[in-house]
Write a protein that holds these residues in place. Structure first.
Motif, PDB file in Angstrom:
ATOM      1  N   TYR A  89       9.742  -2.643   3.469  1.00 49.11           N
ATOM      2  CA  TYR A  89      10.816  -1.859   4.083  1.00 49.11           C
ATOM      3  C   TYR A  89      10.876  -0.509   3.371  1.00 49.11           C
ATOM      4  O   TYR A  89      11.102  -0.455   2.179  1.00 49.11           O
ATOM      5  N   ILE A  90      10.672   0.553   4.116  1.00 48.33           N
ATOM      6  CA  ILE A  90      10.698   1.880   3.507  1.00 48.33           C
ATOM      7  C   ILE A  90      11.860   2.694   4.076  1.00 48.33           C
ATOM      8  O   ILE A  90      11.889   2.977   5.272  1.00 48.33           O
ATOM      9  N   PRO A  91      12.815   3.067   3.216  1.00 47.58           N
ATOM     10  CA  PRO A  91      13.925   3.898   3.693  1.00 47.58           C
ATOM     11  C   PRO A  91      13.401   5.268   4.150  1.00 47.58           C
ATOM     12  O   PRO A  91      12.504   5.813   3.533  1.00 47.58           O
ATOM     13  N   ARG A  94      13.010   8.093   1.737  1.00 46.02           N
ATOM     14  CA  ARG A  94      11.921   8.021   0.772  1.00 46.02           C
ATOM     15  C   ARG A  94      10.578   8.430   1.374  1.00 46.02           C
ATOM     16  O   ARG A  94       9.584   8.507   0.689  1.00 46.02           O
ATOM     17  N   ALA A 119       6.481   9.199  -2.068  1.00 47.59           N
ATOM     18  CA  ALA A 119       6.041   9.769  -3.347  1.00 47.59           C
ATOM     19  C   ALA A 119       5.378   8.655  -4.126  1.00 47.59           C
ATOM     20  O   ALA A 119       5.786   8.284  -5.193  1.00 47.59           O
ATOM     21  N   GLY A 120       4.351   8.108  -3.531  1.00 48.29           N
ATOM     22  CA  GLY A 120       3.843   6.805  -3.942  1.00 48.29           C
ATOM     23  C   GLY A 120       3.140   6.795  -5.261  1.00 48.29           C
ATOM     24  O   GLY A 120       2.910   7.819  -5.878  1.00 48.29           O
ATOM     25  N   HIS A 121       2.788   5.593  -5.668  1.00 47.73           N
ATOM     26  CA  HIS A 121       2.124   5.425  -6.952  1.00 47.73           C
ATOM     27  C   HIS A 121       0.678   5.878  -6.892  1.00 47.73           C
ATOM     28  O   HIS A 121       0.110   6.277  -7.874  1.00 47.73           O
ATOM     29  N   GLU A 163      13.627  15.306  -4.967  1.00 50.18           N
ATOM     30  CA  GLU A 163      12.622  14.675  -4.131  1.00 50.18           C
ATOM     31  C   GLU A 163      12.342  15.463  -2.852  1.00 50.18           C
ATOM     32  O   GLU A 163      11.420  15.156  -2.129  1.00 50.18           O
ATOM     33  N   GLN A 441      10.591   7.623 -14.665  1.00 53.17           N
ATOM     34  CA  GLN A 441      10.525   6.634 -13.586  1.00 53.17           C
ATOM     35  C   GLN A 441      10.869   5.242 -14.079  1.00 53.17           C
ATOM     36  O   GLN A 441      11.509   4.471 -13.379  1.00 53.17           O
TER      37      GLN A 441
ATOM     38  N   ARG B 102      15.155   5.841  -8.749  1.00 55.11           N
ATOM     39  CA  ARG B 102      13.709   6.022  -8.813  1.00 55.11           C
ATOM     40  C   ARG B 102      12.955   5.043  -7.919  1.00 55.11           C
ATOM     41  O   ARG B 102      11.749   5.132  -7.778  1.00 55.11           O
ATOM     42  N   VAL B 103      13.673   4.076  -7.357  1.00 54.07           N
ATOM     43  CA  VAL B 103      13.009   3.068  -6.529  1.00 54.07           C
ATOM     44  C   VAL B 103      12.609   3.682  -5.197  1.00 54.07           C
ATOM     45  O   VAL B 103      13.429   4.283  -4.506  1.00 54.07           O
ATOM     46  N   GLN B 104      11.346   3.572  -4.871  1.00 50.11           N
ATOM     47  CA  GLN B 104      10.854   4.134  -3.616  1.00 50.11           C
ATOM     48  C   GLN B 104      10.998   3.144  -2.472  1.00 50.11           C
ATOM     49  O   GLN B 104      11.569   3.450  -1.455  1.00 50.11           O
ATOM     50  N   HIS B 105      10.428   1.981  -2.653  1.00 49.59           N
ATOM     51  CA  HIS B 105      10.626   0.929  -1.669  1.00 49.59           C
ATOM     52  C   HIS B 105      10.360  -0.426  -2.287  1.00 49.59           C
ATOM     53  O   HIS B 105       9.885  -0.528  -3.409  1.00 49.59           O
ATOM     54  N   PHE B 125       8.614  -0.685  -6.136  1.00 50.02           N
ATOM     55  CA  PHE B 125       7.759   0.486  -6.347  1.00 50.02           C
ATOM     56  C   PHE B 125       8.593   1.699  -6.733  1.00 50.02           C
ATOM     57  O   PHE B 125       9.548   2.035  -6.052  1.00 50.02           O
ATOM     58  N   THR B 126       8.202   2.366  -7.811  1.00 53.36           N
ATOM     59  CA  THR B 126       8.717   3.704  -8.058  1.00 53.36           C
ATOM     60  C   THR B 126       7.564   4.652  -7.770  1.00 53.36           C
ATOM     61  O   THR B 126       6.482   4.210  -7.422  1.00 53.36           O
ATOM     62  N   ALA B 127       7.805   5.944  -7.949  1.00 57.37           N
ATOM     63  CA  ALA B 127       6.722   6.889  -7.677  1.00 57.37           C
ATOM     64  C   ALA B 127       5.578   6.718  -8.672  1.00 57.37           C
ATOM     65  O   ALA B 127       4.479   7.175  -8.440  1.00 57.37           O
TER      66      ALA B 127
END
Lengths: 495, 159
Positions: A89-91, A94, A119-121, A163, A441, B102-105, B125-127
């Motif tokens: 689930y992606i807001p 984000r 802003a992924g890993h 962000e 982070q 900081r939590v992305q999803h 997941f964070t960035a």
């Protein structure tokens, strides 16, 4: 069209999946067939590839059936997975960007592929891919996300949000009145010094080595080895001379390389961007929006430290879809240590560098001195035994390594101020990382059994993905200090 | 360190980890059995056999009983209004703090074995980093994912 219902991708994605799977399985499959040819049974030849193909087709269809996506409560929700069921689930807030593309298959049936990136890993790798959706849906998704972006932008006017997508075009702000000033630049002599002290010789040697391994088929290694053997037999002295010569040549090459790379190095601040330009043959310009700076790293290598010089890097988060450079970017390749604070003040005033660092406790010293030995002890002892009697001199190496361990003990430390954490550690060069609290982070405090016995621990803070410029780490600090740093970062107090 | 996170993961996780351990043990059982068989067939030195048996039993105890128990006992987490805290580790104790902003999803996932035990894992997941809370009760995992996703969006930057 309602987007809040669970729905599947266009069936064309089945074919896309299968093709992709087959492409991955292609090489191993060929290998199996070739090996199969050498064995007697011809059944093997047919069954294995057939089984693989049937398997991929079945998996392709099932994974299409299992893949559902929908929009609900301001989130893009995806459920997928054949054996392992996954829900992602992606807001909307984000989501940094959406890119729409169409491949050959997609074009055939008039659909598009949607890449959703946060802003992924892993920069460059989309957080979610919708392989085949109708153009209308893609547009709708784009609109919805834009809308929720605007909503948060309104908040952003009151609260500066980091962000928000960075603008990479300093020209856009050109109409506004902008202050433009050169913060840092280097003259020829300084650049020469950078090149001399950069230690890039190792880089050149490893590049040569890499290059050589690329062509290992062409180079007659066996002959070379034989030659080398007779050569070494002539004496260690000659070998040493040759190795030395190679090092000197590599060093000169690296000096020239660095001279070209850092020629006309200037750092300017234009509006809310830091602009770094450099290079003689190839002029390079990097724009770093200040809001995307995740931290500052100051590195002092052995030689530069000797003369009171250091280099300064900024950790840059990059933008969505690999826009701009990502990672550690050099801000000052060589700078007198006293000048650093003023340079940072003029471009990144949120950071304060004049801090008193707190060192690890005395009882940690022995652990620092022993640490380099864990790796070295065994190979060095073997080498010393092998090359005795003179090889025993190698044992001196151990004490040198231990001395470096002592140096890293002396230089390690941490400092916190109201909103900033600084961690300093040393391998060969001293590395100090300055991070703002709201950019960190995640933070990890750890201690192993040996550390526990001496009430020591390790602290690590991460500001960005990737190794290298990812954050800071200090080992063997007093557990009380670790607790202090940890509590400083904790937002829920009194717990 | 004081103020440990309060919640533990599901006790059923223990069973799942034991099964993982057993699968691993079964593999090494086959390997060890083969070696012993070969030793007998080719008349190798017999004194190796008891050592192998002890090693195998030791491994079994270690990976089926000792490690899962220790791991479970050490695993703790807590989801608070503004942050997530995780504590884990066998020989190295780790405590991780992830600010909610900081939590992305958040992902949840469930393999066949976890499904049988009505468990699921949640990945945050964070960035920059990825953190997993393994083997939560199905409902709890769902709730947690929902909860984190909610909080992560509400918590705007307090720069």
């Amino acid at each position: 069209m309602k987007m809040s219902e669970k729905k599947r991708l266009h069936p064309i994605s089945v074919i896309a999946n299968i093709l992709k799977q087959l492409k991955d399985a292609f090489l191993p499959l060929i290998l199996v067939i070739i090996i199969g040819n050498k064995t007697v049974s011809s059944m093997w030849d047919i069954t294995v590839p057939l089984a693989v193909v049937v398997y991929t087709i079945v998996i392709g269809i099932v994974s299409w059936l299992r893949f559902t996506y929908w929009l609900e409560e301001g989130e893009l929700r995806i459920e997928y997975g054949v054996f392992v069921r996954k829900k992602r689930y992606i807001p909307f807030e984000r989501i940094q960007g959406i890119s729409i593309s169409e491949g050959f298959l997609q074009r055939m049936v008039g659909v598009v592929k949607v890449n959703v990136e946060t802003a992924g890993h892993q920069p460059g790798e989309a957080e979610a891919v919708l392989t085949a959706v109708t153009r209308k849906e893609a547009k709708q998704l784009q609109r919805l996300i834009q809308k929720s972006k605007e909503k948060t932008e309104e908040i952003a006017e009151i609260l500066p949000r980091e962000e928000s997508t960075a603008s990479f075009l300093p020209n856009d702000q050109g109409l506004e009145q902008e202050e433009k000033n050169i913060i840092f630049s280097m003259n020829f002599w300084e650049i020469f010094q950078v090149a001399l002290t950069s230690g890039g010789a190792f880089g050149v040697i490893s590049a040569i080595f890499l290059f050589a391994t690329q062509f290992d088929e062409l180079i007659p290694y066996e002959k070379l080895y034989k030659d080398a053997q007779t050569f070494i037999a002539h004496g260690v002295f000659y070998t040493a001379v040759v190795i030395l010569l190679i090092f000197i040549a590599a060093y000169i090459i690296s000096v020239i390389q660095n001279m070209l790379r850092y020629a006309f190095f200037t750092v300017e601040k234009i509006g809310e961007n830091i602009i770094i330009s450099r290079g003689l043959l190839e002029r390079k310009k990097i724009a770093i929006p200040i809001e995307r700076v995740q931290g500052i790293v100051i590195k002092e290598n052995i030689i530069r430290r000797w003369f009171g010089y250091a280099s300064v890097y900024v950790i840059h988060a990059g933008g969505a879809f690999n826009e701009g450079d990502h990672g550690s970017i050099v801000l000052c390749p060589l700078i007198k240590k006293e000048r650093i604070a003023s340079v940072i003040l003029s471009c990144l005033p949120e950071y304060s560098l004049n801090l008193k660092f707190i060192a690890p406790p005395k009882r940690a010293c022995i652990r620092y001195m022993l640490r380099p030995l864990y790796v070295l002890l065994f190979p060095v002892c073997i080498a010393a035994f092998w090359l005795r009697p003179w090889g025993l001199l190698l044992l001196l190496l151990l004490s040198i390594a231990s001395y470096f361990g002592y140096l890293s003990y002396q230089d390690a430390g941490w400092a916190i101020s109201n909103h900033q954490l600084a961690l300093r550690s040393r391998l060969l060069s001293v590395r100090t990382v300055y991070m703002l609290k709201n950019r960190i982070q995640s933070m990890e405090a750890s201690c192993n059994w040996f550390q526990q016995r001496q009430r020591l621990g390790t602290i690590m803070a991460t500001v960005m993905s990737g190794t290298g410029g990812a954050g800071g780490k200090v080992v063997d600090l007093d557990q009380k200090d670790i607790q202090t740093i940890y509590t400083w970062f904790k937002r829920t107090k009194g717990n | 360190m004081n103020g440990e996170p309060r919640k533990r993961i599901s006790e059923r996780a223990l069973s799942v980890w034991r099964i993982y351990g057993m699968i691993g043990w079964a593999v090494s059982f086959i390997a060890f059995a083969t070696v012993i068989a070969l030793l007998i067939i080719f008349d190798g030195p017999k004194w190796i056999i008891p050592i192998l048996v002890i090693l195998l039993l030791g491994e079994g105890y270690f990976f089926i009983f000792f490690i899962p128990t220790l791991r479970w006992r050490r695993w703790r987490y807590e989801v608070r209004e503004q942050e997530i805290e995780i504590q884990k580790g066998l020989f190295v104790m780790k405590r991780t703090l992830i600010p909610m902003i900081r939590v992305q999803h958040v992902d949840s996932s469930q393999g066949p074995l976890l499904k049988k035990y009505k468990l699921a894992s949640v990945t945050i997941f964070t960035a920059a980093t990825v953190h997993e809370i393994p083997a939560l009760d199905e409902g709890e995992a769902e709730e947690l994912r929902y909860h984190i996703s909610r909080l992560a969006r509400v918590a705007d930057e307090d720069v």
